[in-house]
Write a protein that holds these residues in place. Structure first.
Motif, PDB file in Angstrom:
ATOM      1  N   ILE A   1       1.827   6.602  -6.882  1.00 59.15           N
ATOM      2  CA  ILE A   1       0.738   7.496  -7.301  1.00 59.15           C
ATOM      3  C   ILE A   1       1.152   8.948  -7.068  1.00 59.15           C
ATOM      4  O   ILE A   1       1.030   9.798  -7.958  1.00 59.15           O
ATOM      5  N   ALA A   2       1.673   9.234  -5.869  1.00 56.88           N
ATOM      6  CA  ALA A   2       2.077  10.610  -5.543  1.00 56.88           C
ATOM      7  C   ALA A   2       3.131  11.090  -6.538  1.00 56.88           C
ATOM      8  O   ALA A   2       3.030  12.184  -7.110  1.00 56.88           O
ATOM      9  N   ASN A   3       4.128  10.244  -6.783  1.00 51.77           N
ATOM     10  CA  ASN A   3       5.189  10.577  -7.730  1.00 51.77           C
ATOM     11  C   ASN A   3       4.651  10.893  -9.101  1.00 51.77           C
ATOM     12  O   ASN A   3       5.051  11.861  -9.731  1.00 51.77           O
ATOM     13  N   ASP A   4       3.755  10.027  -9.569  1.00 51.11           N
ATOM     14  CA  ASP A   4       3.242  10.187 -10.928  1.00 51.11           C
ATOM     15  C   ASP A   4       2.441  11.471 -11.075  1.00 51.11           C
ATOM     16  O   ASP A   4       2.250  11.959 -12.193  1.00 51.11           O
TER      17      ASP A   4
ATOM     18  N   VAL B   1       0.853  -1.197   0.000  1.00 49.59           N
ATOM     19  CA  VAL B   1       0.000   0.000   0.000  1.00 49.59           C
ATOM     20  C   VAL B   1       0.890   1.250   0.000  1.00 49.59           C
ATOM     21  O   VAL B   1       0.698   2.176  -0.798  1.00 49.59           O
ATOM     22  N   ALA B   2       1.899   1.251   0.886  1.00 54.40           N
ATOM     23  CA  ALA B   2       2.798   2.412   0.943  1.00 54.40           C
ATOM     24  C   ALA B   2       3.512   2.591  -0.396  1.00 54.40           C
ATOM     25  O   ALA B   2       3.632   3.716  -0.909  1.00 54.40           O
ATOM     26  N   ASN B   3       3.955   1.485  -0.983  1.00 55.05           N
ATOM     27  CA  ASN B   3       4.692   1.593  -2.253  1.00 55.05           C
ATOM     28  C   ASN B   3       3.792   2.074  -3.386  1.00 55.05           C
ATOM     29  O   ASN B   3       4.201   2.879  -4.219  1.00 55.05           O
ATOM     30  N   GLN B   4       2.549   1.605  -3.385  1.00 55.39           N
ATOM     31  CA  GLN B   4       1.650   2.064  -4.445  1.00 55.39           C
ATOM     32  C   GLN B   4       1.297   3.541  -4.244  1.00 55.39           C
ATOM     33  O   GLN B   4       1.268   4.316  -5.195  1.00 55.39           O
TER      34      GLN B   4
ATOM     35  N   ALA C   1       7.699   4.104   2.046  1.00 48.85           N
ATOM     36  CA  ALA C   1       7.951   3.306   0.840  1.00 48.85           C
ATOM     37  C   ALA C   1       9.328   2.660   0.946  1.00 48.85           C
ATOM     38  O   ALA C   1      10.157   3.089   1.750  1.00 48.85           O
ATOM     39  N   GLY C   2       9.572   1.647   0.159  1.00 49.07           N
ATOM     40  CA  GLY C   2      10.882   0.982   0.152  1.00 49.07           C
ATOM     41  C   GLY C   2      10.734  -0.464  -0.269  1.00 49.07           C
ATOM     42  O   GLY C   2       9.619  -0.964  -0.423  1.00 49.07           O
TER      43      GLY C   2
END
Ligand SMILES: NC(=O)c1ccc[n+]([C@@H]2O[C@H](COP(=O)([O-])OP(=O)(O)OC[C@H]3O[C@@H](n4cnc5c(N)ncnc54)[C@H](O)[C@@H]3O)[C@@H](O)[C@H]2O)c1
Length: 395
Positions: free
Chosen positions: A221-224, A214-217, A249-250
Protein backbone atom coordinates in the motif's frame (compact mmCIF):
# COMPACT_ATOMS: atom_id res chain seq x y z
CA UNK A 1 18.14 -50.97 24.09
CA UNK A 2 17.25 -47.29 24.05
CA UNK A 3 15.17 -44.96 26.18
CA UNK A 4 13.80 -43.08 23.20
CA UNK A 5 13.51 -43.86 19.49
CA UNK A 6 12.71 -40.88 17.27
CA UNK A 7 11.10 -41.72 13.93
CA UNK A 8 12.24 -39.01 11.52
CA UNK A 9 15.19 -38.59 13.86
CA UNK A 10 17.62 -37.04 11.38
CA UNK A 11 15.23 -34.26 10.33
CA UNK A 12 15.21 -30.59 11.29
CA UNK A 13 13.04 -31.26 14.33
CA UNK A 14 13.94 -34.85 15.16
CA UNK A 15 17.69 -34.45 15.34
CA UNK A 16 17.92 -31.43 17.69
CA UNK A 17 15.24 -33.04 19.86
CA UNK A 18 17.19 -36.29 20.02
CA UNK A 19 20.37 -34.42 20.88
CA UNK A 20 18.56 -32.52 23.64
CA UNK A 21 17.23 -35.74 25.18
CA UNK A 22 20.66 -37.36 24.91
CA UNK A 23 22.17 -34.34 26.66
CA UNK A 24 19.53 -34.79 29.37
CA UNK A 25 20.89 -38.30 29.99
CA UNK A 26 18.63 -40.42 27.80
CA UNK A 27 19.82 -43.11 25.40
CA UNK A 28 18.44 -41.98 22.06
CA UNK A 29 18.16 -43.70 18.69
CA UNK A 30 17.33 -41.55 15.65
CA UNK A 31 15.48 -43.69 13.12
CA UNK A 32 15.32 -42.30 9.59
CA UNK A 33 14.62 -43.63 6.10
CA UNK A 34 17.29 -41.33 4.64
CA UNK A 35 20.39 -43.54 4.73
CA UNK A 36 22.62 -40.62 3.67
CA UNK A 37 21.59 -38.47 6.63
CA UNK A 38 21.89 -41.45 8.99
CA UNK A 39 25.48 -42.13 7.87
CA UNK A 40 26.41 -38.43 8.03
CA UNK A 41 24.93 -38.09 11.52
CA UNK A 42 26.74 -41.18 12.81
CA UNK A 43 29.98 -39.73 11.44
CA UNK A 44 29.38 -36.66 13.60
CA UNK A 45 28.31 -34.25 10.86
CA UNK A 46 25.01 -32.37 11.18
CA UNK A 47 22.98 -32.66 7.94
CA UNK A 48 21.84 -29.03 8.38
CA UNK A 49 22.68 -25.91 10.36
CA UNK A 50 21.45 -25.69 13.95
CA UNK A 51 23.17 -23.45 16.48
CA UNK A 52 25.28 -25.45 18.91
CA UNK A 53 24.36 -28.83 17.38
CA UNK A 54 27.74 -29.66 15.78
CA UNK A 55 29.47 -29.79 19.17
CA UNK A 56 26.63 -31.55 20.96
CA UNK A 57 26.33 -34.24 18.29
CA UNK A 58 30.01 -35.12 18.71
CA UNK A 59 29.68 -35.08 22.49
CA UNK A 60 26.68 -37.43 22.70
CA UNK A 61 28.07 -39.78 20.03
CA UNK A 62 31.27 -40.03 22.03
CA UNK A 63 29.37 -40.75 25.22
CA UNK A 64 27.42 -43.50 23.39
CA UNK A 65 24.09 -41.84 24.24
CA UNK A 66 23.03 -41.18 20.68
CA UNK A 67 23.07 -43.00 17.35
CA UNK A 68 21.18 -42.96 14.09
CA UNK A 69 19.79 -45.97 12.22
CA UNK A 70 17.61 -47.00 9.30
CA UNK A 71 16.45 -50.15 11.10
CA UNK A 72 12.81 -49.87 12.27
CA UNK A 73 13.23 -53.03 14.37
CA UNK A 74 14.92 -50.79 16.97
CA UNK A 75 11.55 -49.18 17.70
CA UNK A 76 10.77 -52.24 19.79
CA UNK A 77 13.73 -51.65 22.10
CA UNK A 78 12.63 -48.27 23.49
CA UNK A 79 10.27 -47.21 26.24
CA UNK A 80 9.29 -44.11 24.31
CA UNK A 81 8.73 -43.62 20.58
CA UNK A 82 8.53 -40.09 19.17
CA UNK A 83 7.42 -39.41 15.59
CA UNK A 84 8.55 -36.25 13.74
CA UNK A 85 8.16 -36.98 10.07
CA UNK A 86 7.14 -34.20 7.65
CA UNK A 87 3.44 -33.44 7.20
CA UNK A 88 3.29 -31.62 3.87
CA UNK A 89 0.34 -30.50 1.72
CA UNK A 90 -0.44 -32.24 -1.56
CA UNK A 91 -0.27 -30.54 -4.97
CA UNK A 92 -3.86 -29.29 -4.53
CA UNK A 93 -3.07 -27.73 -1.14
CA UNK A 94 -4.85 -30.40 0.89
CA UNK A 95 -3.24 -31.71 4.08
CA UNK A 96 -1.86 -35.17 3.35
CA UNK A 97 -3.97 -36.93 5.91
CA UNK A 98 -2.55 -40.28 4.86
CA UNK A 99 0.99 -39.45 6.10
CA UNK A 100 0.35 -40.54 9.68
CA UNK A 101 -1.93 -43.42 8.73
CA UNK A 102 0.81 -44.77 6.44
CA UNK A 103 3.54 -44.27 9.03
CA UNK A 104 1.63 -46.02 11.78
CA UNK A 105 0.49 -48.90 9.60
CA UNK A 106 4.08 -49.38 8.36
CA UNK A 107 5.82 -49.17 11.72
CA UNK A 108 3.21 -50.42 14.16
CA UNK A 109 4.37 -54.03 13.94
CA UNK A 110 7.52 -52.81 15.71
CA UNK A 111 5.65 -51.27 18.64
CA UNK A 112 5.69 -53.15 21.91
CA UNK A 113 3.11 -53.16 24.75
CA UNK A 114 3.38 -50.37 27.30
CA UNK A 115 5.28 -47.94 25.10
CA UNK A 116 4.54 -44.23 25.04
CA UNK A 117 4.03 -43.00 21.47
CA UNK A 118 4.47 -39.22 21.14
CA UNK A 119 3.43 -37.43 17.96
CA UNK A 120 5.71 -34.40 17.55
CA UNK A 121 4.96 -33.44 13.94
CA UNK A 122 2.49 -30.64 13.26
CA UNK A 123 -0.67 -32.59 12.48
CA UNK A 124 -4.18 -32.03 11.20
CA UNK A 125 -6.49 -31.68 14.23
CA UNK A 126 -7.90 -35.03 15.29
CA UNK A 127 -4.88 -37.01 14.08
CA UNK A 128 -3.73 -37.95 17.58
CA UNK A 129 -7.11 -39.35 18.63
CA UNK A 130 -7.34 -41.19 15.33
CA UNK A 131 -3.90 -42.78 15.73
CA UNK A 132 -4.79 -43.85 19.28
CA UNK A 133 -8.12 -45.30 18.15
CA UNK A 134 -6.64 -47.24 15.25
CA UNK A 135 -3.86 -48.67 17.39
CA UNK A 136 -6.32 -49.68 20.12
CA UNK A 137 -8.66 -51.28 17.57
CA UNK A 138 -5.72 -53.25 16.15
CA UNK A 139 -4.89 -54.49 19.64
CA UNK A 140 -1.82 -52.39 20.40
CA UNK A 141 -1.52 -51.44 24.06
CA UNK A 142 0.39 -48.13 23.82
CA UNK A 143 -0.14 -44.70 25.36
CA UNK A 144 -0.54 -42.01 22.70
CA UNK A 145 0.39 -38.35 23.23
CA UNK A 146 0.75 -35.23 21.13
CA UNK A 147 3.46 -32.71 22.03
CA UNK A 148 4.04 -30.26 19.19
CA UNK A 149 7.40 -28.78 18.29
CA UNK A 150 7.46 -24.95 18.20
CA UNK A 151 11.14 -24.14 17.75
CA UNK A 152 12.40 -21.87 14.99
CA UNK A 153 14.55 -23.66 12.48
CA UNK A 154 18.27 -23.06 13.00
CA UNK A 155 17.97 -22.39 16.73
CA UNK A 156 16.06 -25.51 17.72
CA UNK A 157 18.54 -26.68 20.33
CA UNK A 158 18.38 -23.34 22.12
CA UNK A 159 14.61 -23.03 21.96
CA UNK A 160 13.84 -26.61 23.03
CA UNK A 161 14.85 -25.52 26.53
CA UNK A 162 13.61 -21.95 26.52
CA UNK A 163 10.06 -22.45 25.18
CA UNK A 164 7.28 -24.00 27.26
CA UNK A 165 6.44 -27.51 26.07
CA UNK A 166 2.83 -28.17 25.08
CA UNK A 167 1.77 -31.62 26.22
CA UNK A 168 -1.41 -33.60 25.58
CA UNK A 169 -2.40 -37.24 25.89
CA UNK A 170 -5.31 -39.38 24.74
CA UNK A 171 -5.54 -40.81 28.28
CA UNK A 172 -4.55 -39.39 31.69
CA UNK A 173 -1.66 -41.88 31.79
CA UNK A 174 -0.41 -40.84 28.34
CA UNK A 175 -0.62 -37.18 29.44
CA UNK A 176 1.28 -37.88 32.65
CA UNK A 177 4.01 -39.87 30.90
CA UNK A 178 4.43 -37.23 28.21
CA UNK A 179 4.64 -34.48 30.86
CA UNK A 180 7.31 -36.45 32.67
CA UNK A 181 9.24 -36.87 29.42
CA UNK A 182 9.27 -33.17 28.56
CA UNK A 183 10.12 -32.18 32.12
CA UNK A 184 13.52 -33.64 31.26
CA UNK A 185 13.93 -30.56 29.04
CA UNK A 186 12.10 -27.83 30.95
CA UNK A 187 9.94 -27.21 34.02
CA UNK A 188 7.61 -25.20 31.84
CA UNK A 189 4.99 -27.68 30.64
CA UNK A 190 1.51 -26.65 29.48
CA UNK A 191 -1.04 -29.46 29.47
CA UNK A 192 -4.02 -29.38 27.08
CA UNK A 193 -6.56 -31.75 25.51
CA UNK A 194 -5.16 -33.25 22.28
CA UNK A 195 -7.19 -31.24 19.74
CA UNK A 196 -6.47 -28.02 21.68
CA UNK A 197 -2.76 -28.86 21.54
CA UNK A 198 -2.99 -29.59 17.81
CA UNK A 199 -4.76 -26.25 17.32
CA UNK A 200 -2.24 -24.39 19.50
CA UNK A 201 0.51 -25.31 17.08
CA UNK A 202 -1.53 -24.39 14.00
CA UNK A 203 -2.67 -21.12 15.60
CA UNK A 204 0.93 -20.20 16.46
CA UNK A 205 2.03 -20.64 12.86
CA UNK A 206 -1.06 -19.14 11.24
CA UNK A 207 -0.82 -16.10 13.54
CA UNK A 208 2.77 -15.51 12.52
CA UNK A 209 1.94 -16.00 8.85
CA UNK A 210 -0.88 -13.43 9.11
CA UNK A 211 1.42 -10.95 10.88
CA UNK A 212 3.88 -11.18 7.99
CA UNK A 213 1.01 -10.73 5.55
CA UNK A 214 -0.10 -7.53 7.30
CA UNK A 215 3.42 -6.11 7.00
CA UNK A 216 3.63 -7.18 3.35
CA UNK A 217 0.27 -5.68 2.49
CA UNK A 218 1.10 -2.43 4.28
CA UNK A 219 4.38 -2.42 2.34
CA UNK A 220 2.51 -2.70 -0.96
CA UNK A 221 0.00 0.00 0.00
CA UNK A 222 2.76 2.44 0.99
CA UNK A 223 4.65 1.69 -2.23
CA UNK A 224 1.62 2.14 -4.41
CA UNK A 225 1.16 5.60 -2.90
CA UNK A 226 4.81 6.49 -3.47
CA UNK A 227 5.58 6.37 0.25
CA UNK A 228 8.48 4.81 2.13
CA UNK A 229 7.07 1.87 4.11
CA UNK A 230 10.07 1.78 6.44
CA UNK A 231 9.62 5.43 7.41
CA UNK A 232 6.05 4.55 8.38
CA UNK A 233 7.21 1.31 10.04
CA UNK A 234 9.62 3.28 12.19
CA UNK A 235 6.98 5.85 13.10
CA UNK A 236 4.55 3.04 13.99
CA UNK A 237 6.92 1.09 16.18
CA UNK A 238 9.35 3.55 17.78
CA UNK A 239 8.61 3.87 21.49
CA UNK A 240 5.12 2.54 20.77
CA UNK A 241 4.74 -0.65 22.80
CA UNK A 242 1.48 -1.76 21.18
CA UNK A 243 3.24 -2.12 17.81
CA UNK A 244 6.18 -4.02 19.27
CA UNK A 245 6.95 -7.04 17.15
CA UNK A 246 5.30 -5.62 14.04
CA UNK A 247 7.39 -7.33 11.34
CA UNK A 248 9.23 -5.84 8.40
CA UNK A 249 8.17 -6.73 4.88
CA UNK A 250 9.79 -9.74 3.20
CA UNK A 251 9.19 -13.26 1.98
CA UNK A 252 7.12 -15.32 4.46
CA UNK A 253 8.15 -18.75 3.32
CA UNK A 254 9.47 -22.12 4.45
CA UNK A 255 7.98 -25.54 5.10
CA UNK A 256 5.71 -24.59 8.01
CA UNK A 257 3.83 -21.25 8.07
CA UNK A 258 1.97 -21.52 4.79
CA UNK A 259 1.36 -25.26 5.18
CA UNK A 260 -0.05 -24.92 8.68
CA UNK A 261 -2.27 -21.97 7.73
CA UNK A 262 -3.75 -24.15 5.01
CA UNK A 263 -4.14 -27.10 7.40
CA UNK A 264 -6.13 -24.85 9.71
CA UNK A 265 -8.25 -23.65 6.82
CA UNK A 266 -8.95 -27.20 5.74
CA UNK A 267 -9.93 -28.08 9.32
CA UNK A 268 -12.37 -25.14 9.35
CA UNK A 269 -14.15 -26.12 6.11
CA UNK A 270 -11.96 -23.78 4.05
CA UNK A 271 -13.57 -20.75 5.64
CA UNK A 272 -10.46 -19.40 7.35
CA UNK A 273 -10.68 -16.16 5.39
CA UNK A 274 -7.83 -14.38 7.17
CA UNK A 275 -5.53 -17.31 6.42
CA UNK A 276 -6.46 -17.31 2.75
CA UNK A 277 -6.00 -13.55 2.51
CA UNK A 278 -2.55 -13.93 4.12
CA UNK A 279 -1.66 -16.59 1.58
CA UNK A 280 -2.62 -14.32 -1.33
CA UNK A 281 -0.56 -11.44 0.06
CA UNK A 282 2.52 -13.43 1.05
CA UNK A 283 2.62 -15.63 -2.04
CA UNK A 284 1.96 -12.55 -4.21
CA UNK A 285 4.97 -10.57 -2.97
CA UNK A 286 7.54 -11.93 -5.48
CA UNK A 287 5.21 -11.07 -8.39
CA UNK A 288 4.55 -7.64 -6.93
CA UNK A 289 8.27 -6.90 -6.63
CA UNK A 290 8.95 -7.99 -10.21
CA UNK A 291 6.02 -5.93 -11.52
CA UNK A 292 7.22 -2.82 -9.68
CA UNK A 293 10.81 -3.40 -10.78
CA UNK A 294 9.68 -3.84 -14.40
CA UNK A 295 8.07 -0.39 -14.24
CA UNK A 296 11.43 1.17 -13.29
CA UNK A 297 13.98 -0.97 -15.13
CA UNK A 298 14.03 -2.49 -18.59
CA UNK A 299 14.17 -6.04 -17.27
CA UNK A 300 14.08 -7.62 -20.75
CA UNK A 301 17.49 -6.19 -21.57
CA UNK A 302 19.00 -6.89 -18.15
CA UNK A 303 20.83 -9.75 -16.51
CA UNK A 304 19.45 -9.76 -12.97
CA UNK A 305 20.85 -11.40 -9.87
CA UNK A 306 19.18 -12.91 -6.80
CA UNK A 307 21.16 -13.08 -3.59
CA UNK A 308 19.78 -15.63 -1.12
CA UNK A 309 17.75 -18.71 -2.09
CA UNK A 310 17.01 -20.28 1.31
CA UNK A 311 13.66 -19.63 2.95
CA UNK A 312 15.05 -17.37 5.66
CA UNK A 313 18.32 -15.60 6.53
CA UNK A 314 21.38 -17.43 7.85
CA UNK A 315 19.72 -20.81 7.31
CA UNK A 316 20.63 -23.55 4.82
CA UNK A 317 17.10 -24.76 4.02
CA UNK A 318 15.62 -23.97 0.59
CA UNK A 319 12.29 -25.72 1.24
CA UNK A 320 9.35 -23.64 -0.01
CA UNK A 321 11.54 -20.58 -0.36
CA UNK A 322 9.88 -17.70 -2.19
CA UNK A 323 13.24 -16.82 -3.75
CA UNK A 324 12.46 -19.67 -6.16
CA UNK A 325 9.20 -18.00 -7.12
CA UNK A 326 11.11 -14.76 -7.63
CA UNK A 327 13.58 -16.66 -9.80
CA UNK A 328 10.81 -18.16 -11.95
CA UNK A 329 9.07 -14.83 -12.43
CA UNK A 330 12.31 -13.06 -13.28
CA UNK A 331 13.28 -15.86 -15.68
CA UNK A 332 10.16 -14.94 -17.66
CA UNK A 333 10.59 -11.16 -17.47
CA UNK A 334 14.36 -10.55 -17.56
CA UNK A 335 17.09 -11.42 -20.04
CA UNK A 336 18.88 -13.74 -17.66
CA UNK A 337 18.74 -14.63 -13.94
CA UNK A 338 21.78 -15.49 -11.85
CA UNK A 339 21.56 -16.79 -8.28
CA UNK A 340 23.83 -16.92 -5.25
CA UNK A 341 23.55 -18.43 -1.81
CA UNK A 342 26.45 -19.20 0.52
CA UNK A 343 24.48 -22.04 2.16
CA UNK A 344 23.58 -23.98 -0.99
CA UNK A 345 25.60 -25.98 -3.45
CA UNK A 346 23.89 -26.38 -6.82
CA UNK A 347 25.33 -26.30 -10.35
CA UNK A 348 23.47 -23.02 -11.00
CA UNK A 349 24.43 -21.29 -7.73
CA UNK A 350 27.27 -18.82 -8.20
CA UNK A 351 29.22 -16.72 -5.76
CA UNK A 352 27.64 -13.43 -4.68
CA UNK A 353 30.61 -11.57 -6.17
CA UNK A 354 30.10 -13.16 -9.60
CA UNK A 355 26.35 -12.50 -9.52
CA UNK A 356 26.94 -8.85 -8.65
CA UNK A 357 29.65 -8.46 -11.30
CA UNK A 358 27.51 -9.94 -14.09
CA UNK A 359 24.15 -8.38 -13.14
CA UNK A 360 22.72 -4.97 -13.99
CA UNK A 361 20.19 -5.22 -11.16
CA UNK A 362 20.34 -7.25 -7.94
CA UNK A 363 17.42 -8.54 -5.85
CA UNK A 364 17.81 -9.64 -2.25
CA UNK A 365 15.91 -12.95 -2.05
CA UNK A 366 17.06 -13.74 1.47
CA UNK A 367 18.97 -11.17 3.55
CA UNK A 368 21.79 -13.35 4.89
CA UNK A 369 23.89 -11.37 7.39
CA UNK A 370 26.99 -11.51 5.24
CA UNK A 371 25.25 -9.58 2.44
CA UNK A 372 25.29 -6.44 4.59
CA UNK A 373 29.01 -5.97 3.99
CA UNK A 374 29.16 -6.87 0.27
CA UNK A 375 30.55 -4.49 -2.32
CA UNK A 376 27.67 -4.07 -4.77
CA UNK A 377 29.87 -2.07 -7.21
CA UNK A 378 27.26 0.70 -7.40
CA UNK A 379 24.62 -1.68 -8.85
CA UNK A 380 21.02 -1.04 -7.80
CA UNK A 381 19.94 -3.52 -5.10
CA UNK A 382 16.22 -4.18 -4.61
CA UNK A 383 15.70 -5.05 -0.97
CA UNK A 384 12.12 -5.21 0.35
CA UNK A 385 13.50 -6.35 3.71
CA UNK A 386 15.35 -3.03 4.19
CA UNK A 387 18.31 -5.09 5.40
CA UNK A 388 21.15 -4.01 3.12
CA UNK A 389 22.80 -0.58 3.52
CA UNK A 390 22.11 1.41 0.35
CA UNK A 391 19.44 -1.04 -0.86
CA UNK A 392 16.25 0.13 -2.57
CA UNK A 393 13.29 -0.79 -0.39
CA UNK A 394 10.73 1.56 -1.94
CA UNK A 395 9.81 0.43 -5.42
N1 LIG B 1 11.38 -27.40 10.53
C1 LIG B 1 10.96 -26.77 11.61
O1 LIG B 1 11.58 -25.82 12.07
C2 LIG B 1 9.71 -27.23 12.33
C3 LIG B 1 9.37 -26.58 13.52
C4 LIG B 1 8.26 -27.03 14.21
C5 LIG B 1 7.50 -28.09 13.72
N2 LIG B 1 7.86 -28.70 12.54
C6 LIG B 1 7.07 -29.84 12.08
O2 LIG B 1 7.83 -31.01 12.34
C7 LIG B 1 7.58 -32.00 11.33
C8 LIG B 1 8.90 -32.42 10.72
O3 LIG B 1 9.46 -31.30 10.04
P1 LIG B 1 11.00 -31.25 9.66
O4 LIG B 1 11.27 -29.86 9.19
O5 LIG B 1 11.84 -31.80 10.74
O6 LIG B 1 11.03 -32.24 8.42
P2 LIG B 1 12.33 -32.93 7.82
O7 LIG B 1 11.95 -33.32 6.43
O8 LIG B 1 13.52 -32.08 8.05
O9 LIG B 1 12.48 -34.23 8.73
C9 LIG B 1 11.66 -35.35 8.62
C10 LIG B 1 12.56 -36.57 8.64
O10 LIG B 1 11.73 -37.72 8.64
C11 LIG B 1 12.32 -38.70 7.83
N3 LIG B 1 11.24 -39.65 7.50
C12 LIG B 1 10.20 -39.48 6.67
N4 LIG B 1 9.42 -40.57 6.67
C13 LIG B 1 9.97 -41.43 7.55
C14 LIG B 1 9.62 -42.73 8.00
N5 LIG B 1 8.54 -43.35 7.53
N6 LIG B 1 10.42 -43.34 8.91
C15 LIG B 1 11.53 -42.74 9.38
N7 LIG B 1 11.91 -41.49 8.98
C16 LIG B 1 11.14 -40.86 8.09
C17 LIG B 1 12.89 -37.92 6.67
O11 LIG B 1 13.90 -38.65 5.99
C18 LIG B 1 13.44 -36.68 7.41
O12 LIG B 1 14.78 -36.85 7.79
C19 LIG B 1 6.58 -31.38 10.39
O13 LIG B 1 5.29 -31.76 10.77
C20 LIG B 1 6.78 -29.90 10.60
O14 LIG B 1 5.63 -29.16 10.27
C21 LIG B 1 8.96 -28.30 11.85
Amino acid sequence: MADIVIIGGCGHVGLPLGLAFAKAGQEVVALDIDAGKVAQTNEGHMPFVDKGADELLLEVLKKGRFRATTDPALIRTAKIVITVIGTPLDEHLNPRLEVYRDLISKDRSHLSPGQLLVLRSTVYPGTTERVARELAQAGFDVDVAFCPERVAQGVALEEIHSLPQIVSGTTPRAEERASELFRLLTDDVIVLPTVAAELTKLYNNAWRYIQFAVANQFYMIANDYGLDFYEIHRAMTEKYPRARGFPKAGFAAGPCLFKDTIQLSSFHQNSFFLGHAAMLVNEGLPNYIVRRAAAKYDLRSLTVGILGMTFKPDCDDPRDSLSYKLKKTLAFEAKEVLCADPYLERPWILSAEEVIRRSGLVFIGTPHSEYKSLDFRGKPVIDVWNAIPGGISSL
